[in-house]
Structure formats: C-alpha cells, structure tokens
Design an enzyme around this catalytic site. Structure first.
Site, PDB file in Angstrom:
ATOM      1  N   ARG A   1       0.840  -0.945  -0.058  1.00  0.00           N
ATOM      2  CA  ARG A   1       0.055  -0.304   0.173  1.00  0.00           C
ATOM      3  C   ARG A   1       0.809   0.323  -0.218  1.00  0.00           C
ATOM      4  O   ARG A   1       0.861   2.518  -0.240  1.00  0.00           O
ATOM      5  CB  ARG A   1      -0.467  -0.102   1.211  1.00  0.00           C
ATOM      6  CG  ARG A   1      -1.785   1.222   0.997  1.00  0.00           C
ATOM      7  CD  ARG A   1      -2.356   0.969   2.342  1.00  0.00           C
ATOM      8  NE  ARG A   1      -2.666   0.524   3.253  1.00  0.00           N
ATOM      9  CZ  ARG A   1      -2.485   0.726   4.648  1.00  0.00           C
ATOM     10  NH1 ARG A   1      -1.059   1.531   5.044  1.00  0.00           N
ATOM     11  NH2 ARG A   1      -2.022  -0.154   5.378  1.00  0.00           N
TER      12      ARG A   1
ATOM     13  N   TYR B   1     -16.121  16.626 -14.822  1.00  0.00           N
ATOM     14  CA  TYR B   1     -16.965  14.903 -14.824  1.00  0.00           C
ATOM     15  C   TYR B   1     -18.129  14.636 -13.674  1.00  0.00           C
ATOM     16  O   TYR B   1     -18.297  15.176 -13.142  1.00  0.00           O
ATOM     17  CB  TYR B   1     -15.867  13.972 -14.792  1.00  0.00           C
ATOM     18  CG  TYR B   1     -15.678  13.069 -14.630  1.00  0.00           C
ATOM     19  CD1 TYR B   1     -15.967  11.651 -16.050  1.00  0.00           C
ATOM     20  CD2 TYR B   1     -15.851  12.364 -13.172  1.00  0.00           C
ATOM     21  CE1 TYR B   1     -16.533  10.635 -15.767  1.00  0.00           C
ATOM     22  CE2 TYR B   1     -16.163  10.637 -13.612  1.00  0.00           C
ATOM     23  CZ  TYR B   1     -17.000  10.216 -14.582  1.00  0.00           C
ATOM     24  OH  TYR B   1     -16.575   8.729 -14.455  1.00  0.00           O
TER      25      TYR B   1
ATOM     26  N   ASP C   1      -7.328  18.972 -13.905  1.00  0.00           N
ATOM     27  CA  ASP C   1      -7.960  17.793 -14.296  1.00  0.00           C
ATOM     28  C   ASP C   1      -8.114  17.566 -15.500  1.00  0.00           C
ATOM     29  O   ASP C   1      -8.402  18.054 -16.695  1.00  0.00           O
ATOM     30  CB  ASP C   1      -9.400  17.155 -14.167  1.00  0.00           C
ATOM     31  CG  ASP C   1      -9.746  15.597 -14.399  1.00  0.00           C
ATOM     32  OD1 ASP C   1      -9.134  15.103 -15.427  1.00  0.00           O
ATOM     33  OD2 ASP C   1     -11.170  14.961 -13.676  1.00  0.00           O
TER      34      ASP C   1
ATOM     35  N   LYS D   1      -8.913   6.863 -19.283  1.00  0.00           N
ATOM     36  CA  LYS D   1      -8.657   7.249 -20.203  1.00  0.00           C
ATOM     37  C   LYS D   1      -7.476   7.310 -21.414  1.00  0.00           C
ATOM     38  O   LYS D   1      -6.791   6.086 -21.566  1.00  0.00           O
ATOM     39  CB  LYS D   1      -9.462   8.621 -20.415  1.00  0.00           C
ATOM     40  CG  LYS D   1     -10.861   8.629 -19.612  1.00  0.00           C
ATOM     41  CD  LYS D   1     -12.015   7.752 -19.424  1.00  0.00           C
ATOM     42  CE  LYS D   1     -12.260   7.555 -18.255  1.00  0.00           C
ATOM     43  NZ  LYS D   1     -12.989   8.897 -17.728  1.00  0.00           N
TER      44      LYS D   1
END
Ligand SMILES: *Cc1c(COP(=O)(O)O)cnc(C)c1O
Length: 384
Positions: free
Chosen positions: A47, A99, A171, A196
C-alpha cells in the site's frame, strides 16, 4: 530534457536491477522481507509503495513537467484524495461542466463532511473570481470540458487564484500531458483519470496526481498511504504500457477528430459542431495558445428531433455506443440520456446541453472508415 515522445517511453524506467528485465516488473506481493527491523530495499508494504507504481509515478511526473507523481486506483480516488487534504468549513470553486463523478463526490459525499462547493462557468474567469470567498482553498477545473468542449484559459484563472492565495487543480484527462501541461501554466496540481487516454486501450481503471510543490506532495503522499486508494502492480503496468504509445496515439486522435469535425461542420444534417480545433470555436485562439493539439473529443447537434439523435447513436457500425473515452476504438454517446442523464433537463438546457447532442471519442482507426460510418448513420437516422 528529452522531448515528450522519448520521455513517454523512458522517463522513470530502468531495467530491473535484479534480473535485467527491460520491462518494469510486476511483483505480486503485499510485503517485502527486511534484513533487520526497518532495514529494507525501499519497499516494505505494497500500500505504501511498490516498484511498478514507483516507475509509473516517476514517469507521470516527467510527462506533466512536475516533480512528484502519485498513482491511484481510479481517477475518482485521485480526485477524492486531493479533497481529503481540505478540512470542514473549507470552500472549493468548481467548474460547472466537470466530470459527473466529480460533481457527485463533491456534492453527495464531501458536502456531508462540512466542505462547501460553488459551481461556476470556469471558462468565464470573472465567474471564478466572483465565487471566491475568504474560506476558499481550491479551484477545480477541466479544460476542454465535457461534453461541450469549453476551453478555460488556465493562466488567467491561475492568476485569479494565486492573487487570492487559493490553490488550483486542473483535471487534465481530456487533453493529456501530450497536448497540455497545466503545471507549466501555473496550476498547483494536475489530476488524471489514467483510465482514458493514458491507459489508452480501455483495459484498466486508474488515476494520478502530479505536482511540483513539495508541501503538496508530502500531504498527498501521506493521504495516499493513510486512506489507501492505491493501484495494484498489474494496473500500474498496464498504464505504463499504454503511456509508451501516448505521443503517437494523440497525434492520430487529433488528426482524426479534426477531419471529422470538418466533415460534420459541412454536413447539411448537422446543426452545430463543438471542437476547439475549428476556427469557429469561441475559444479557438486560447486553445491554440495553451494546447499542442485539440484532442480526440468532439460533440455535435444533429438537426431534427431527439429521436433522430438516438437513432443515429444506435446506427453506427464502427463507432461503439458506450460511455467512457480515450481508447484506441471510437465511441459514440448521447450525453442527455447517458453521461449527463442525472442532470435535470431544465438545467441541461440552461447549460447549453441539448437533447440532440451526440458526443464522439474519436479513436485511431482509419479516418475514411470513421467518416463513412458517421455518414451512413446520419442517413439511416433520417429514415427511421
Ligand atoms: C473518467 C473521468 C474521471 C474519473 O475517472 P475514473 O478513472 O473513472 O475514476 C475524472 N475526470 C474525467 C475528466 C474523466 O473523464
């Protein structure tokens, strides 16, 4: 510093020191053996960090012309981690046409914890300035925006933000670092859905944050480990592999989208085309100044009724009717009933999002095939 296409393939990557493997290794392990308590080779628990993520983070930092990269399990995980650096009572000014998931997590999750959000037309910087309050800590925007491809002048909004000692996050998912570098234009943070264009093959979900600021990095790195919204080794490997071809893919996405935008803007059955690469786009000049290409996303309104747009969306044969974007394959979507269906019709219309609007994620297939497919689908939609 090497040029972008070279960086995309090499930055942050080196042959595996233990085996010489040229490709970044994927170690499917959650923990790492220690020689003595606290003495290890830089990795102790997956992690906190692992070699594939470290390579991806270094690569992303270089591509965005930043100093520090942080990888996450999704774009939403990256976005949420930025907001987790704020405290109850803090205020965020956010673009109206960000978004849908960003709007959702801000209003339906973080608002419950006492954070405040104002939504403005970020492409009209005066609206951003007018929304800043004494408790504003962050401005959040997307350019080009979704689905109307509004362009915000990043430098202009940065100036407004920094004058008021407010931080700014962009973004950059739609443009990618191949076309636009918000950090170079003064933004403090860049956020990505690597799902994307960076991944590019619609086969992985991921997210990232890049910054030049050491203080931001320490805060976000702490949160990345403390909250744990991290990507696994295989996901990091897939994003890294996708990035190697980002430069060539974006060139083709841009070229194909430009051709299609021109084809549609001359089509007698098309009412309006939204693409920053068309000189008719209201912010074409701004886009030209801050971007190195206009991207693979475009939207258009078909003449006639909503039924016709729906018919067209179901009549394409090369374009797949689907949500998401940024893969090598072309997609078509109907925002009013798909990605933006949760926004009430009245609000959609006020924002200029008509029910006859169709959105394309233009892929890298042969552009003649794509144009022919759109042409036959437009013809087909008139019949039904
Ligand atoms: C898809 C997307 C996101 C969310 O990313 P996920 O990887 O799906 O969590 C955020 N911003 C933009 C612009 C997107 O297109």
């Amino acid at each position: 510093m090497k040029k972008f296409a070279t960086q995309a393939i090499h930055a942050g990557l080196e042959p595996d020191p233990t085996t010489g493997a040229v490709m970044t290794p994927v170690y499917l392990t959650s923990t790492y053996a220690q020689e003595a308590p606290g003495k290890h080779k830089g990795f102790d628990y997956s992690r906190t960090n692992h070699p594939t993520r470290q390579a991806l983070e270094r690569n992303l930092a270089a591509l965005e012309e930043g100093t520090y990269g942080l990888a996450f399990g999704s774009g939403m995980a990256a976005t949420s981690t930025v907001v987790l650096s704020l405290s109850a009572g803090d205020h965020v000014v956010c673009g109206k046409d960000v978004y849908g998931g960003t709007n959702r997590v801000f209003t339906q999750v973080f608002q419950r914890f006492g954070l405040k959000f104002s939504f403005v037309n970020a492409h009209q910087p005066a609206e951003v300035r007018g929304a800043i309050l004494p408790e504003t800590k962050l401005i959040w925007l997307e350019t080009p925006s979704n689905p109307l491809l509004h362009i915000t002048d990043i430098s202009e909004v940065v100036e407004i933000a920094h004058k008021k000692k407010v931080q700014m996050a962009v973004d950059n998912t739609f443009a990618t670092p191949a076309l636009q570098n918000p950090l170079t234009l003064g933004a403090d943070l860049v956020v990505h859905s690597t799902t994307k264009y960076l991944g590019g093959h619609s086969d992985v979900v991921g997210g990232a944050i890049v910054t030049k600021n050491e203080e931001w990095y320490q805060k976000l790195k702490f949160l990345q480990n403390a909250v744990g919204a991290i990507p696994g080794p295989l996901d990091c490997f897939l994003v890294l592999r996708g990035i190697k071809t980002l430069a060539v893919r974006m060139e083709k996405h841009c070229g194909n989208a430009q051709r299609i935008a021109e084809f549609l803007s001359h089509h007698s059955e098309v009412e309006k085309v939204y693409y920053p690469g068309l000189p008719s786009h209201p912010a074409h000049i701004v886009a030209k100044r801050q971007m190195r290409g206009f991207g693979g996303m475009l939207s258009f309104e078909l003449k006639g009724h909503v039924d016709r747009a729906l018919n067209m969306a179901s009549s394409t044969k090369v374009f797949t009717l689907a949500e998401s974007l940024g893969g090598v394959e072309s997609l078509i979507g109907h925002p009013a009933s798909m990605t933006h269906g949760s926004i009430p019709k009245e609000e959609r219309e006020k924002a200029g999002l008509k029910d006859t609007l169709l959105r394309l994620s233009v892929g890298i297939e042969d552009v003649e095939d794509l144009i022919q497919d759109l042409d036959q689908a437009i013809k087909q939609s008139a019949k039904s």
